[in-house]
Design an enzyme around this catalytic site. Structure first.
Site, PDB file in Angstrom:
ATOM      1  N   LYS A   1       2.385   4.433   1.386  1.00  0.00           N
ATOM      2  CA  LYS A   1       2.565   4.858   2.773  1.00  0.00           C
ATOM      3  C   LYS A   1       2.447   6.374   2.818  1.00  0.00           C
ATOM      4  O   LYS A   1       3.336   7.087   2.369  1.00  0.00           O
ATOM      5  CB  LYS A   1       3.925   4.410   3.303  1.00  0.00           C
ATOM      6  CG  LYS A   1       4.101   4.737   4.753  1.00  0.00           C
ATOM      7  CD  LYS A   1       5.412   4.212   5.278  1.00  0.00           C
ATOM      8  CE  LYS A   1       5.532   4.472   6.761  1.00  0.00           C
ATOM      9  NZ  LYS A   1       5.285   5.851   7.126  1.00  0.00           N
TER      10      LYS A   1
ATOM     11  N   GLU B   1       0.854  -1.191   0.000  1.00  0.00           N
ATOM     12  CA  GLU B   1       0.000   0.000   0.000  1.00  0.00           C
ATOM     13  C   GLU B   1       0.883   1.232   0.000  1.00  0.00           C
ATOM     14  O   GLU B   1       1.994   1.194   0.536  1.00  0.00           O
ATOM     15  CB  GLU B   1      -0.864   0.035   1.266  1.00  0.00           C
ATOM     16  CG  GLU B   1      -1.896  -1.048   1.329  1.00  0.00           C
ATOM     17  CD  GLU B   1      -2.766  -0.933   2.591  1.00  0.00           C
ATOM     18  OE1 GLU B   1      -2.665   0.078   3.315  1.00  0.00           O
ATOM     19  OE2 GLU B   1      -3.534  -1.868   2.834  1.00  0.00           O
TER      20      GLU B   1
ATOM     21  N   ARG C   1      -3.257   8.147  17.078  1.00  0.00           N
ATOM     22  CA  ARG C   1      -2.467   6.986  17.412  1.00  0.00           C
ATOM     23  C   ARG C   1      -2.193   6.919  18.896  1.00  0.00           C
ATOM     24  O   ARG C   1      -1.978   5.873  19.481  1.00  0.00           O
ATOM     25  CB  ARG C   1      -1.137   7.087  16.663  1.00  0.00           C
ATOM     26  CG  ARG C   1      -0.450   5.776  16.585  1.00  0.00           C
ATOM     27  CD  ARG C   1       0.971   5.965  16.250  1.00  0.00           C
ATOM     28  NE  ARG C   1       1.712   5.561  17.411  1.00  0.00           N
ATOM     29  CZ  ARG C   1       2.896   5.060  17.401  1.00  0.00           C
ATOM     30  NH1 ARG C   1       3.523   4.930  16.263  1.00  0.00           N
ATOM     31  NH2 ARG C   1       3.490   4.708  18.492  1.00  0.00           N
TER      32      ARG C   1
HETATM   33  P1  ATP Z   1       5.355   4.050  14.063  1.00  0.00           P
HETATM   34  O1  ATP Z   1       3.911   4.433  13.923  1.00  0.00           O
HETATM   35  O2  ATP Z   1       5.677   2.765  13.329  1.00  0.00           O
HETATM   36  O3  ATP Z   1       5.880   4.055  15.445  1.00  0.00           O
HETATM   37  P2  ATP Z   1       5.940   6.600  12.781  1.00  0.00           P
HETATM   38  O4  ATP Z   1       4.706   7.246  13.326  1.00  0.00           O
HETATM   39  O5  ATP Z   1       7.201   7.353  12.840  1.00  0.00           O
HETATM   40  O6  ATP Z   1       6.222   5.172  13.398  1.00  0.00           O
HETATM   41  P3  ATP Z   1       6.397   5.370  10.371  1.00  0.00           P
HETATM   42  O7  ATP Z   1       7.403   4.541  11.047  1.00  0.00           O
HETATM   43  O8  ATP Z   1       6.910   6.276   9.332  1.00  0.00           O
HETATM   44  O9  ATP Z   1       5.573   6.228  11.334  1.00  0.00           O
HETATM   45  O10 ATP Z   1       5.252   4.409   9.767  1.00  0.00           O
HETATM   46  C1  ATP Z   1       4.135   3.892  10.405  1.00  0.00           C
HETATM   47  C2  ATP Z   1       2.928   4.787  10.181  1.00  0.00           C
HETATM   48  O11 ATP Z   1       2.640   4.949   8.790  1.00  0.00           O
HETATM   49  C3  ATP Z   1       1.602   4.244  10.690  1.00  0.00           C
HETATM   50  O12 ATP Z   1       1.470   4.390  12.074  1.00  0.00           O
HETATM   51  C4  ATP Z   1       0.591   5.059   9.921  1.00  0.00           C
HETATM   52  O13 ATP Z   1       0.336   6.264  10.626  1.00  0.00           O
HETATM   53  C5  ATP Z   1       1.308   5.432   8.645  1.00  0.00           C
HETATM   54  N1  ATP Z   1       0.735   4.891   7.410  1.00  0.00           N
HETATM   55  C6  ATP Z   1       0.689   5.559   6.230  1.00  0.00           C
HETATM   56  N2  ATP Z   1       0.149   4.829   5.271  1.00  0.00           N
HETATM   57  C7  ATP Z   1      -0.190   3.631   5.808  1.00  0.00           C
HETATM   58  C8  ATP Z   1      -0.794   2.455   5.309  1.00  0.00           C
HETATM   59  N3  ATP Z   1      -1.163   2.336   4.040  1.00  0.00           N
HETATM   60  N4  ATP Z   1      -0.959   1.422   6.176  1.00  0.00           N
HETATM   61  C9  ATP Z   1      -0.593   1.516   7.463  1.00  0.00           C
HETATM   62  N5  ATP Z   1      -0.011   2.605   7.992  1.00  0.00           N
HETATM   63  C10 ATP Z   1       0.180   3.670   7.184  1.00  0.00           C
END
Ligand code: ATP
Length: 585
Positions: free
Chosen positions: A250, A248, A270
């Site tokens: 991101k 998917e 979150r």
């Molecule tokens: P994390 O949430 O893993 O602690 P983070 O907030 O810094 O870390 P990333 O590590 O960059 O974020 O990636 C995870 C986040 O990506 C998810 O929590 C969600 O908010 C986001 N995200 C974006 N697109 C998607 C998707 N298609 N499926 C799941 N998550 C997604």
């Protein structure tokens, strides 16, 4: 139960930095607590009176609390104000002021947990005309009967600064040890991940044992803790692990968990905060898009330029707080679109145990799309070539990269595993991915920065020890205005001495309770004798440091300190960086 017993344990918890000792103290406390007080003790230990997601804040104005302390003790206002200036912690002011109180109340009644909780709860729920006076009365009633030590915690509680430093997972450990065994810990955590409510978990396990935990189910309008992703550096590795996967886009925005019925919509971050008010356009969009009776849908909210249709930097919406008129104006100026990617509940049925593919189908059946609601772009494939192409498309569309999801994976609340794997664009270069670090200290500014901070001391989270360990000093990336406002912005977290959960060799000029999370970009990771993150793992006496750290401008208000980049993640990044350096000629 007498409140004095609880306070006695809080004092012990405050005095230790060791998670195991903290857990022992808690277990003893929970064992002594009668069933009817148990959830109250759990909430108070978390520094709140209800689970987070309910958004019920005590947060009384400090000035008002100061007035109540003055009134309750009969001391001079100027004297109490001076104590406040000296100590900076209203709890300590209350403790000292009550000790120095001129007249002891004639008939003070020892406080019980039930009484303290009842008054705090009433303070939180008072609103409308005359509510200030009623709040003052409720607090005076408590302080009039409190011992100095009790007053310390009551006051910290009402100003929203309890900060015992007990992580939620420590309470999970303690509940397992008190009412089951250590081996059952994960079941307790699971119940917490589904309910986001430790009070409820405590009630269930204490009255019905482990069976009670099984009765805790996903419920509409009560958020579930988010499933998280691991990371890998190449698409090849992802396919090797997962085989055929769903990829998917991101999106780089804010994760939103939407609870929708025909009559009501609630949005949670979150971090499980209720953010419904901040996104009226998503609420409206979901209201018309829902096809079923009810649903819990997850997605990423991204601001979109209404002229060009392009994504905007996330900062455009992170300021959406405050007055409704401002929110409405910003919702018009920078509307967000929810890219929905999961469906956890549909028409009363919990879909979390179902495989990803079924949940995705349910998602597309239960919500339609519209201007502000869309589905994440996805593709199922087993070809690296196709994945590379899809990745390029994602970048072109303004996304950060891809999320790979195992086709047969259930939704695992609160878990970070290899069922979901993130793959971002800069992974091939050393540390060009951003990391999220916690502010734990600051150094006084010189020259142009006199009067503000010259640099912040930043830490990563050590999950195992539940500690925050330093990894860099952060001084660049702040614009003049942010710099000027730093002391004010961080004021709420200020501490007199190094907080127990902070591990640092450096002596900061100012310490902060680990609360504020900033997004940081660094050039690479190096071994450093100065910092304590992963100390001794790579080389004796040395930890891991970020080289050339720079603030990206993004305050991660949506992340709690325990959601920051972990020491373990830093280590993994260091090791993979090392591999790459060695591999290159
Ligand atoms: P994390 O949430 O893993 O602690 P983070 O907030 O810094 O870390 P990333 O590590 O960059 O974020 O990636 C995870 C986040 O990506 C998810 O929590 C969600 O908010 C986001 N995200 C974006 N697109 C998607 C998707 N298609 N499926 C799941 N998550 C997604």
């Amino acid at each position: 139960m007498q409140f004095a017993r609880v306070v006695e344990v809080y004092d012990k918890i405050e005095a230790t930095t060791k998670r195991l000792e903290m857990t022992d103290h808690l277990v003893r406390l929970l064992r002594d607590t009668p069933l009817e007080d148990l959830d109250k003790v759990v909430y108070l230990t978390q520094g709140r009176i209800h689970p987070d997601y309910m958004g019920i804040e005590l947060g009384l104005a400090e000035k008002m609390v100061l007035r109540v302390v003055t009134h309750a003790t009969g001391l001079d206002e100027s004297k109490v104000n001076r104590m406040w200036k000296d100590k900076g912690d209203l709890g300590l002011v209350a403790e000292d002021a009550i000790s120095a109180r001129r007249q002891k109340p004639l008939e003070s009644i020892p406080l019980t947990v039930a009484k303290v909780y009842e008054n705090l709860d009433a303070i939180a729920s008072e609103s409308g005309e005359g509510s200030q006076e009623r709040k003052v009365r409720l607090l005076s009633d408590l302080l009039g009967n409190a011992t100095p030590r009790e007053a310390k915690y009551i006051v910290r509680m009402v100003v929203g600064k309890m900060r015992l430093g007990v992580a939620d997972m420590t309470i999970v450990d303690a509940l397992a040890l008190t009412f089951a065994t250590k081996a059952d810990r994960d079941r307790v955590e699971q119940a917490y991940n589904v309910s986001s409510d430790l009070g409820e978990v405590a009630r269930a396990i204490s009255t019905k044992g482990l069976k009670g935990l099984d009765e805790i189910r996903l419920k509409l309008f009560r958020p579930i803790r988010a499933m998280l992703a691991e990371r890998l550096e190449t698409l090849e590795e992802i396919f090797k692990r997962m085989g055929k996967v769903a990829l998917e886009y991101k999106y780089d925005g804010l994760r939103v968990q939407a609870h929708v019925s025909r009559t009501k919509v609630q949005l949670f971050s979150r971090h499980l905060e209720n953010i419904t008010e901040q996104f009226p356009e998503i609420v409206e969009g979901l209201r018309t898009a829902i096809r079923g009776r009810d649903a819990i849908v997850e997605g990423e909210a991204v601001p979109v330029d209404s002229n060009t249709g392009e994504f905007l930097p996330f900062q455009e919406v992170s300021r959406r707080r405050g007055r409704k008129t401002d929110v409405d104006r910003m919702a018009k100026e920078f509307p967000v679109t929810l890219f929905s990617f999961d469906c956890l509940l549909r028409d009363g049925e919990d879909l979390t145990p179902r495989p990803y593919t079924e949940r995705r189908k349910a998602l597309e059946a239960v919500v339609g799309t519209g201007e502000t609601i869309r589905y994440s772009t996805s593709r199922v494939t087993e070809s690296v070539k196709e994945a590379e192409k899809f990745f390029d498309e994602a970048l072109q569309a303004g996304c950060e990269g891809l999320m790979a999801k195992a086709l047969d994976s259930p939704y695992e609340a609160g878990a970070r595993g290899f069922q979901w794997i993130k793959f971002k664009k800069e992974y091939s270069a050393a540390l060009s991915d951003t990391i999220d670090l916690v502010v734990v200290g600051a150094f006084a500014g010189r020259g142009k920065r006199a009067g503000s901070y010259g640099a912040l001391l930043m830490a990563a989270y050590d999950e195992e020890a539940d500690m925050f360990r330093t990894t860099c000093k952060l001084g660049t990336g702040f614009d003049d205005e942010t710099l000027r406002k730093l002391p004010e912005k961080l004021k709420g977290a200020r501490q007199d001495r190094r907080p127990a959960r902070v591990d640092s060799k450096l002596e900061a000029d100012v310490w902060f309770n680990p609360e504020v999370v900033l997004e940081v970009r660094g050039a690479e990771l190096t071994v450093s004798p100065v910092h304590t993150a992963a100390a001794g793992v790579i080389r004796p006496g040395a930890g891991l440091a970020i080289r050339f750290p720079r603030f990206t401008g993004r305050w991660r208000d949506d992340k709690g300190p325990e959601d920051a980049t972990t020491v373990k993640e830093l280590l993994e990044m260091y090791r993979s960086q090392l591999k790459r350096t060695k591999a290159s000629p």
